[in-house]
Design a protein around this motif. Sequence first.
Motif, mmCIF file in Angstrom:
data_model
loop_
_atom_site.group_PDB
_atom_site.id
_atom_site.type_symbol
_atom_site.label_atom_id
_atom_site.label_comp_id
_atom_site.label_asym_id
_atom_site.label_seq_id
_atom_site.Cartn_x
_atom_site.Cartn_y
_atom_site.Cartn_z
ATOM 1 N N ARG A 92 0.908 -1.099 -0.202
ATOM 2 C CA ARG A 92 0.094 0.071 -0.070
ATOM 3 C C ARG A 92 0.728 1.206 0.012
ATOM 4 O O ARG A 92 0.340 2.341 -0.157
ATOM 5 C CB ARG A 92 -0.941 0.223 1.172
ATOM 6 C CG ARG A 92 -1.893 -0.861 0.980
ATOM 7 C CD ARG A 92 -3.206 -0.956 2.024
ATOM 8 N NE ARG A 92 -3.065 -1.269 3.372
ATOM 9 C CZ ARG A 92 -3.499 -1.063 4.479
ATOM 10 N NH1 ARG A 92 -4.313 -0.085 4.678
ATOM 11 N NH2 ARG A 92 -3.154 -1.942 5.656
ATOM 12 N N GLN A 95 0.189 4.408 -2.146
ATOM 13 C CA GLN A 95 -0.723 5.409 -1.601
ATOM 14 C C GLN A 95 -0.335 6.494 -0.719
ATOM 15 O O GLN A 95 -1.025 7.635 -0.779
ATOM 16 C CB GLN A 95 -1.792 4.710 -0.897
ATOM 17 C CG GLN A 95 -2.498 3.499 -2.044
ATOM 18 C CD GLN A 95 -3.758 2.926 -1.123
ATOM 19 O OE1 GLN A 95 -4.377 3.713 -0.550
ATOM 20 N NE2 GLN A 95 -3.832 1.642 -1.310
ATOM 21 N N GLU A 99 -1.305 10.511 -1.452
ATOM 22 C CA GLU A 99 -1.803 11.342 -0.505
ATOM 23 C C GLU A 99 -1.217 12.666 -0.031
ATOM 24 O O GLU A 99 -1.497 13.831 0.086
ATOM 25 C CB GLU A 99 -2.138 10.493 0.994
ATOM 26 C CG GLU A 99 -2.943 11.248 1.917
ATOM 27 C CD GLU A 99 -4.560 11.368 1.429
ATOM 28 O OE1 GLU A 99 -5.027 10.584 0.894
ATOM 29 O OE2 GLU A 99 -4.950 12.555 1.815
ATOM 30 N N TRP A 120 0.201 11.928 -11.554
ATOM 31 C CA TRP A 120 0.637 10.656 -10.827
ATOM 32 C C TRP A 120 2.199 10.076 -11.233
ATOM 33 O O TRP A 120 2.609 10.539 -12.317
ATOM 34 C CB TRP A 120 -0.253 9.505 -11.583
ATOM 35 C CG TRP A 120 -0.271 8.227 -11.107
ATOM 36 C CD1 TRP A 120 -0.920 7.667 -9.900
ATOM 37 C CD2 TRP A 120 0.614 6.935 -11.351
ATOM 38 N NE1 TRP A 120 -0.376 6.302 -9.906
ATOM 39 C CE2 TRP A 120 0.625 5.887 -10.584
ATOM 40 C CE3 TRP A 120 2.014 7.202 -12.442
ATOM 41 C CZ2 TRP A 120 1.288 4.755 -10.800
ATOM 42 C CZ3 TRP A 120 2.540 5.922 -12.311
ATOM 43 C CH2 TRP A 120 2.084 4.857 -11.767
ATOM 44 N N LEU A 202 -4.713 8.643 6.044
ATOM 45 C CA LEU A 202 -4.339 7.270 5.627
ATOM 46 C C LEU A 202 -4.471 6.255 6.863
ATOM 47 O O LEU A 202 -4.818 5.192 6.586
ATOM 48 C CB LEU A 202 -2.627 7.386 5.284
ATOM 49 C CG LEU A 202 -2.398 8.125 3.847
ATOM 50 C CD1 LEU A 202 -0.964 8.450 3.806
ATOM 51 C CD2 LEU A 202 -2.973 7.261 2.810
ATOM 52 N N ARG A 207 -6.608 3.915 3.701
ATOM 53 C CA ARG A 207 -6.289 3.904 2.329
ATOM 54 C C ARG A 207 -6.086 5.568 1.913
ATOM 55 O O ARG A 207 -6.432 6.166 2.802
ATOM 56 C CB ARG A 207 -7.349 3.291 1.489
ATOM 57 C CG ARG A 207 -8.796 3.841 1.841
ATOM 58 C CD ARG A 207 -9.953 3.353 0.712
ATOM 59 N NE ARG A 207 -9.896 1.628 0.893
ATOM 60 C CZ ARG A 207 -9.255 0.909 -0.305
ATOM 61 N NH1 ARG A 207 -9.008 1.715 -1.327
ATOM 62 N NH2 ARG A 207 -9.409 -0.249 -0.188
ATOM 63 N N PHE A 208 -5.681 5.810 0.831
ATOM 64 C CA PHE A 208 -5.433 7.360 0.249
ATOM 65 C C PHE A 208 -6.801 7.873 -0.053
ATOM 66 O O PHE A 208 -7.997 6.848 -0.442
ATOM 67 C CB PHE A 208 -4.562 7.356 -0.787
ATOM 68 C CG PHE A 208 -5.010 7.236 -2.177
ATOM 69 C CD1 PHE A 208 -5.409 5.876 -2.572
ATOM 70 C CD2 PHE A 208 -5.139 8.321 -3.064
ATOM 71 C CE1 PHE A 208 -5.716 5.571 -3.849
ATOM 72 C CE2 PHE A 208 -5.612 8.005 -4.460
ATOM 73 C CZ PHE A 208 -5.565 6.740 -4.842
ATOM 74 N N ARG A 210 -8.911 8.888 -2.453
ATOM 75 C CA ARG A 210 -8.948 8.960 -3.978
ATOM 76 C C ARG A 210 -9.635 10.178 -4.467
ATOM 77 O O ARG A 210 -9.351 10.696 -5.618
ATOM 78 C CB ARG A 210 -9.455 7.932 -4.396
ATOM 79 C CG ARG A 210 -9.799 7.567 -5.901
ATOM 80 C CD ARG A 210 -10.369 6.176 -6.489
ATOM 81 N NE ARG A 210 -10.405 5.918 -7.646
ATOM 82 C CZ ARG A 210 -11.862 6.355 -8.230
ATOM 83 N NH1 ARG A 210 -12.724 6.745 -7.407
ATOM 84 N NH2 ARG A 210 -11.917 6.324 -9.483
ATOM 85 N N TRP A 213 -7.617 13.112 -4.488
ATOM 86 C CA TRP A 213 -6.646 13.355 -5.365
ATOM 87 C C TRP A 213 -7.176 13.472 -6.810
ATOM 88 O O TRP A 213 -6.711 14.163 -7.401
ATOM 89 C CB TRP A 213 -6.093 11.590 -5.537
ATOM 90 C CG TRP A 213 -4.573 11.697 -6.542
ATOM 91 C CD1 TRP A 213 -3.543 12.112 -6.305
ATOM 92 C CD2 TRP A 213 -4.891 11.365 -7.937
ATOM 93 N NE1 TRP A 213 -2.457 11.891 -7.298
ATOM 94 C CE2 TRP A 213 -3.492 11.495 -8.286
ATOM 95 C CE3 TRP A 213 -5.688 11.047 -8.952
ATOM 96 C CZ2 TRP A 213 -3.054 11.310 -9.674
ATOM 97 C CZ3 TRP A 213 -5.249 10.893 -10.187
ATOM 98 C CH2 TRP A 213 -4.197 10.852 -10.585
ATOM 99 N N GLU A 242 -8.730 2.647 -6.832
ATOM 100 C CA GLU A 242 -8.512 2.590 -5.294
ATOM 101 C C GLU A 242 -7.276 2.392 -4.422
ATOM 102 O O GLU A 242 -7.015 2.640 -3.626
ATOM 103 C CB GLU A 242 -9.598 1.594 -4.569
ATOM 104 C CG GLU A 242 -11.096 1.795 -5.169
ATOM 105 C CD GLU A 242 -11.822 2.930 -4.203
ATOM 106 O OE1 GLU A 242 -11.464 3.094 -3.093
ATOM 107 O OE2 GLU A 242 -12.850 3.520 -4.656
ATOM 108 N N ASP A 243 -6.567 1.449 -5.391
ATOM 109 C CA ASP A 243 -5.086 1.179 -4.987
ATOM 110 C C ASP A 243 -3.774 2.132 -5.382
ATOM 111 O O ASP A 243 -2.766 1.989 -5.086
ATOM 112 C CB ASP A 243 -4.968 -0.252 -5.419
ATOM 113 C CG ASP A 243 -5.747 -1.571 -4.876
ATOM 114 O OD1 ASP A 243 -6.243 -1.141 -3.867
ATOM 115 O OD2 ASP A 243 -5.954 -2.460 -5.867
ATOM 116 N N GLY A 244 -4.445 3.140 -5.940
ATOM 117 C CA GLY A 244 -3.521 4.246 -6.495
ATOM 118 C C GLY A 244 -3.054 4.039 -7.654
ATOM 119 O O GLY A 244 -1.861 4.599 -8.014
#
Length: 270
Positions: A92, A95, A99, A120, A202, A207-208, A210, A213, A242-244
């Motif tokens: 993870r 992420q 963030e 990104w 986080l 999780r970040f 999303r 972002w 969702e996982d970046g």
Amino acid sequence: MLCGINTGFWAEPVRKKALLELAGIRSVHAYAEVTSTNHIASRLGAEGCPSGTLVISDRQTAGRGRLDRHWHSPEGQLFFSIVWRFPWHAIRAPQITLEVATAIARSFAGQWDIQPTVKWPNDVLFHGRKCCGVLTELRTTGAEIDFVVVGVGINLQPVGPNAPPELLDTATSLSEVVGYSISPTDTLYPVLSAMNAGRDYLLEQGRFDRRGWMDFANIGTAVCVRPPGKETFKGQVAGVTEDGLLQVKTVSGQIVTVIAGDVSEERGMS
Ligand code: BTN
């Protein structure tokens, strides 16, 4: 509590303990010159420093960027790294970068009437020109993160005539975007505070953010993607999973998920 070595420009400002503590900083190491604040922070992390240790320097002799690139680091810009202990599976970790980039963009937009975008995985841009980069490095025990070092470089001033030629075409600075000279201290505290809020998010959510972002992302921008060991392709930024992971829409309309690699914006296309 706030301790460490303190020399150089930041020796005095970092005595503003209350501001730093509010931003989750628990120890400060300020220098006039280092090889790389990430390098020093990694060493401190391995020695057991507390989570929230800040390493900041006026200049770096071996500043590093993502993909082993050099980070031009003369005096006048902002260079710092934070050690965070993060009870997460290493998968993870990307992420965290997303963030932090979002937090920095949010801090810039909140402080001045300017519109940053995040690219990104680790850049903050203005009108396609890079103003800030984030380099996240980690030490793991097995598959778990032991600590992360989040390194941040922010161009406060124009990169100047001694910068590598490619930067003259691709970089910008807060001072250029805002229209007057930006002070390092006025930038540091809001950025640290926004990063701390990002870290809390986080840890609380696992999780970040999303949607956060996406609010700043360069959606629809034409990009060229160079995935390691695979063919380069072009498309438009479509979003992030969702996982970046980056999602790019190719000319044929297919959505390709990008796990790693270099992504550059295509000038004059959209
Ligand atoms: C990138 O855009 O590739 C990331 C750049 C990160 C640069 C910062 S400056 C402070 C810290 N120390 C380093 O050596 N790198 C990061």
